[in-house]
Design a protein around this motif. Sequence first.
Motif, PDB file in Angstrom:
ATOM      1  N   PHE A  75     -10.752   0.706  -2.669  1.00 13.12           N
ATOM      2  CA  PHE A  75      -9.880   1.569  -1.868  1.00 13.12           C
ATOM      3  C   PHE A  75      -9.410   0.893  -0.583  1.00 13.12           C
ATOM      4  CE2 PHE A  75      -8.944   4.810   1.304  1.00 13.12           C
ATOM      5  CZ  PHE A  75      -8.068   5.638   0.601  1.00 13.12           C
ATOM      6  N   ALA A  76     -10.322   0.258   0.153  1.00 14.23           N
ATOM      7  CA  ALA A  76      -9.953  -0.330   1.447  1.00 14.23           C
ATOM      8  C   ALA A  76      -8.900  -1.425   1.278  1.00 14.23           C
ATOM      9  CB  ALA A  76     -11.193  -0.878   2.146  1.00 14.23           C
ATOM     10  N   ASP A  77      -9.004  -2.178   0.185  1.00 12.66           N
ATOM     11  CA  ASP A  77      -8.021  -3.239  -0.058  1.00 12.66           C
ATOM     12  C   ASP A  77      -6.650  -2.650  -0.378  1.00 12.66           C
ATOM     13  OD1 ASP A  77     -10.012  -5.126   0.308  1.00 12.66           O
ATOM     14  OD2 ASP A  77     -10.530  -5.187  -1.831  1.00 12.66           O
ATOM     15  N   VAL A  78      -6.633  -1.646  -1.252  1.00  8.02           N
ATOM     16  CA  VAL A  78      -5.362  -1.008  -1.613  1.00  8.02           C
ATOM     17  C   VAL A  78      -4.755  -0.316  -0.395  1.00  8.02           C
ATOM     18  CG1 VAL A  78      -4.243   0.705  -3.104  1.00  8.02           C
ATOM     19  CG2 VAL A  78      -6.125  -0.685  -3.994  1.00  8.02           C
ATOM     20  N   TYR A  79      -5.625   0.262   0.454  1.00  6.45           N
ATOM     21  CA  TYR A  79      -5.141   0.974   1.642  1.00  6.45           C
ATOM     22  C   TYR A  79      -4.303   0.039   2.525  1.00  6.45           C
ATOM     23  CZ  TYR A  79      -5.117   3.611   6.011  1.00  6.45           C
ATOM     24  OH  TYR A  79      -4.716   4.265   7.142  1.00  6.45           O
ATOM     25  N   GLN A  80      -4.776  -1.203   2.689  1.00 10.81           N
ATOM     26  CA  GLN A  80      -4.026  -2.165   3.504  1.00 10.81           C
ATOM     27  C   GLN A  80      -2.641  -2.440   2.915  1.00 10.81           C
ATOM     28  OE1 GLN A  80      -6.728  -5.592   4.075  1.00 10.81           O
ATOM     29  NE2 GLN A  80      -6.534  -5.159   6.264  1.00 10.81           N
ATOM     30  N   THR A  81      -2.609  -2.648   1.607  1.00 12.49           N
ATOM     31  CA  THR A  81      -1.325  -2.918   0.940  1.00 12.49           C
ATOM     32  C   THR A  81      -0.403  -1.708   1.022  1.00 12.49           C
ATOM     33  OG1 THR A  81      -2.526  -4.340  -0.604  1.00 12.49           O
ATOM     34  CG2 THR A  81      -0.280  -3.735  -1.214  1.00 12.49           C
ATOM     35  N   TYR A  82      -0.959  -0.528   0.769  1.00 12.49           N
ATOM     36  CA  TYR A  82      -0.197   0.734   0.833  1.00 12.49           C
ATOM     37  C   TYR A  82       0.411   0.914   2.227  1.00 12.49           C
ATOM     38  CZ  TYR A  82       0.565   5.852   0.636  1.00 12.49           C
ATOM     39  OH  TYR A  82       1.103   7.112   0.673  1.00 12.49           O
ATOM     40  N   SER A  83      -0.398   0.691   3.259  1.00 11.63           N
ATOM     41  CA  SER A  83       0.072   0.868   4.638  1.00 11.63           C
ATOM     42  C   SER A  83       1.175  -0.116   4.988  1.00 11.63           C
ATOM     43  CB  SER A  83      -1.095   0.700   5.617  1.00 11.63           C
ATOM     44  OG  SER A  83      -2.093   1.663   5.364  1.00 11.63           O
ATOM     45  N   ARG A  84       1.014  -1.348   4.543  1.00 11.60           N
ATOM     46  CA  ARG A  84       2.000  -2.388   4.866  1.00 11.60           C
ATOM     47  C   ARG A  84       3.325  -2.139   4.143  1.00 11.60           C
ATOM     48  NH1 ARG A  84      -0.937  -6.214   3.499  1.00 11.60           N
ATOM     49  NH2 ARG A  84      -0.127  -6.582   1.399  1.00 11.60           N
ATOM     50  N   GLU A  85       3.253  -1.846   2.842  1.00  8.58           N
ATOM     51  CA  GLU A  85       4.477  -1.703   2.050  1.00  8.58           C
ATOM     52  C   GLU A  85       5.238  -0.416   2.366  1.00  8.58           C
ATOM     53  OE1 GLU A  85       4.012  -2.186  -2.109  1.00  8.58           O
ATOM     54  OE2 GLU A  85       3.163  -4.224  -1.943  1.00  8.58           O
ATOM     55  N   MET A 130      -0.309   5.839  -6.287  1.00  6.55           N
ATOM     56  CA  MET A 130       0.575   6.412  -5.273  1.00  6.55           C
ATOM     57  C   MET A 130       1.474   5.333  -4.669  1.00  6.55           C
ATOM     58  SD  MET A 130      -2.014   9.089  -3.380  1.00  6.55           S
ATOM     59  CE  MET A 130      -0.780   9.547  -2.160  1.00  6.55           C
ATOM     60  N   ARG A 131       0.929   4.138  -4.477  1.00  8.41           N
ATOM     61  CA  ARG A 131       1.723   3.038  -3.913  1.00  8.41           C
ATOM     62  C   ARG A 131       2.874   2.673  -4.843  1.00  8.41           C
ATOM     63  NH1 ARG A 131       2.590  -2.213  -4.461  1.00  8.41           N
ATOM     64  NH2 ARG A 131       1.163  -2.381  -6.241  1.00  8.41           N
ATOM     65  N   ARG A 132       2.565   2.570  -6.136  1.00  8.97           N
ATOM     66  CA  ARG A 132       3.602   2.178  -7.098  1.00  8.97           C
ATOM     67  C   ARG A 132       4.694   3.240  -7.222  1.00  8.97           C
ATOM     68  NH1 ARG A 132       0.464  -0.886 -12.113  1.00  8.97           N
ATOM     69  NH2 ARG A 132      -0.803  -2.266 -10.800  1.00  8.97           N
ATOM     70  N   LYS A 133       4.291   4.509  -7.070  1.00  9.22           N
ATOM     71  CA  LYS A 133       5.265   5.603  -7.165  1.00  9.22           C
ATOM     72  C   LYS A 133       5.920   5.910  -5.824  1.00  9.22           C
ATOM     73  CE  LYS A 133       2.813   7.889 -10.967  1.00  9.22           C
ATOM     74  NZ  LYS A 133       2.096   9.118 -11.406  1.00  9.22           N
ATOM     75  N   LYS A 134       5.515   5.117  -4.792  1.00 10.79           N
ATOM     76  CA  LYS A 134       6.040   5.309  -3.442  1.00 10.79           C
ATOM     77  C   LYS A 134       5.854   6.748  -2.939  1.00 10.79           C
ATOM     78  CE  LYS A 134       9.345   1.478  -3.333  1.00 10.79           C
ATOM     79  NZ  LYS A 134       8.348   0.631  -3.987  1.00 10.79           N
ATOM     80  N   GLN A 135       4.657   7.276  -3.205  1.00 12.49           N
ATOM     81  CA  GLN A 135       4.295   8.609  -2.728  1.00 12.49           C
ATOM     82  C   GLN A 135       3.688   8.462  -1.324  1.00 12.49           C
ATOM     83  OE1 GLN A 135       1.753   9.706  -6.029  1.00 12.49           O
ATOM     84  NE2 GLN A 135       3.403  10.781  -7.085  1.00 12.49           N
ATOM     85  N   VAL A 136       4.499   8.748  -0.320  1.00 11.40           N
ATOM     86  CA  VAL A 136       4.106   8.521   1.077  1.00 11.40           C
ATOM     87  C   VAL A 136       3.396   9.765   1.611  1.00 11.40           C
ATOM     88  CG1 VAL A 136       4.934   7.962   3.387  1.00 11.40           C
ATOM     89  CG2 VAL A 136       6.088   7.014   1.366  1.00 11.40           C
ATOM     90  N   VAL A 137       2.204   9.567   2.189  1.00 16.35           N
ATOM     91  CA  VAL A 137       1.457  10.706   2.746  1.00 16.35           C
ATOM     92  C   VAL A 137       0.948  10.373   4.149  1.00 16.35           C
ATOM     93  CG1 VAL A 137       0.742  11.649   0.519  1.00 16.35           C
ATOM     94  CG2 VAL A 137      -0.706   9.933   1.655  1.00 16.35           C
TER      95      VAL A 137
END
Length: 477
Positions: free
Chosen positions: A395-405, A371-378
């Motif tokens: 998941f927790a690690d990716v969540y931080q990156t997703y939230s920041r980017e 979802m992060r790579r496809k920029k699917q914002v939820v």
Amino acid sequence: MDAAERDLRLEILNSLLTTPHRKLEDVAELHQLMVEVDPIFYGHLGVWYSKNGDVRDHKEVFVGHLLTSPLTAHRSAGFVMLQGFPPYQVGRVVDFMKQHRGKVPRSSRTAVTQYLRDREKNAKFFDRAALRNRSAMKHLYASLHIKPSDRADAVLFKNKPPQDSLAYILKQLAKSPNPAEQAALIVEHNIPYPIAVGAIKQLTPTVLVALINSMSAQEVINNLKSLQGRGAMDHPDVKALIEGKLQKAQTSDRVSAYKARVAADAANLDAATTAQLEQITNEQVKKRGKISKSTGLLVDKSGSMDSAIAVGKRLAAMISGISEAALYVYAFDTMPYPVTAQGSELSDWERAFDGINAGGGTSIGCALEAMRRKKQVVDQIILVTDEGENTNPYFADVYQTYSRELAIMPNVIIVRVGNSCNWVETQLKNKQAPVETFTFGGDYYSLPNLVPLLSRPSRLDLLMEILDTPLPVRQHK
């Protein structure tokens, strides 16, 4: 964790996702703790759930605790709520108070007495209650030592019903060998299906038509398997009547959202009838509210996660049917599988999940990474998993990156299935991420209880809505 550190409000909302199936002790302890620690919230929650909930067991536990509460407002609310129950549920509430509360207070006995007296005042009202719930009515009089009226005594205890009573008509129905006469009695007196089938040895098409005409939409759904077993689906005219009742069930306010789907699973019905039952579920769920937040639904398909896939399909159908925002669905093991349906019906999602089988390791983070790579914002992410994550990316690690980017911090809702742990929840809390957990320990009846959480802007909004629900007040006669 001691009681002071626990968010009991969230725990009791979580408990509503279980279906005790009359094992009320499974939820009684949490209710007791809640009513002690936060009695004000508990009272409002009981009233709110009576209007918005699906599981009868929880409604009975709420009323049992309200009736035995030390707070006058609680006892008054419980008194009023009890009056709206059918007799068999009143009986269960009385038994619950005796077994799990250790008492039936005088005010509760007064509530049951008024319940019975209100029915005794109206012969038709009483007869129908006695016909449908004979053993429960007898139990209420006997267990609380309430003296029955003369009519109640004759119908329930002496088995000498007066000639103008439904109990007497039922005896005539059982004696009659004539299908036309049986049908006439059923139509004239609106004899309920479960009662009639016990009195009539053979159900002819004529009798079936009379019975189905007198049934409510919910009664047809509840008795589909029985109707099919008695040949109702083999007669075109009879089947057409059933289909008409199912059509009405879509808009009825008295139909349980998931009972139709459970009925479809229980009975070996044709494709058209099964589709009609699925449509009832879809329409009933839509009435629960709209989801205005964009949602990511991530479904665990790793080893032994067949239960997650089954729950994920139903959640996808439920959410897509009421969502006004984007919905992204992924199944995952150690790689993400985008799941796209061609419609919002359960059958559409069944087809979309075709070929998604449980197996492999678990990287919950891989789906969010996609979802992060496809920029699917939820705005919210729902995880259906046992939290047994064992492979990067976590998941927790990716969540931080997703939230920041993507400059958003979505709320995470974990729907636990199977033999679950709290790994993902703990990792998210360590990173101060907003996370709520629900343990799916029941059956599909309880899934619509997630809708209020998903459709409100936040958990605080839901809690405030519950607190704003007024307690009913007893009117003294």
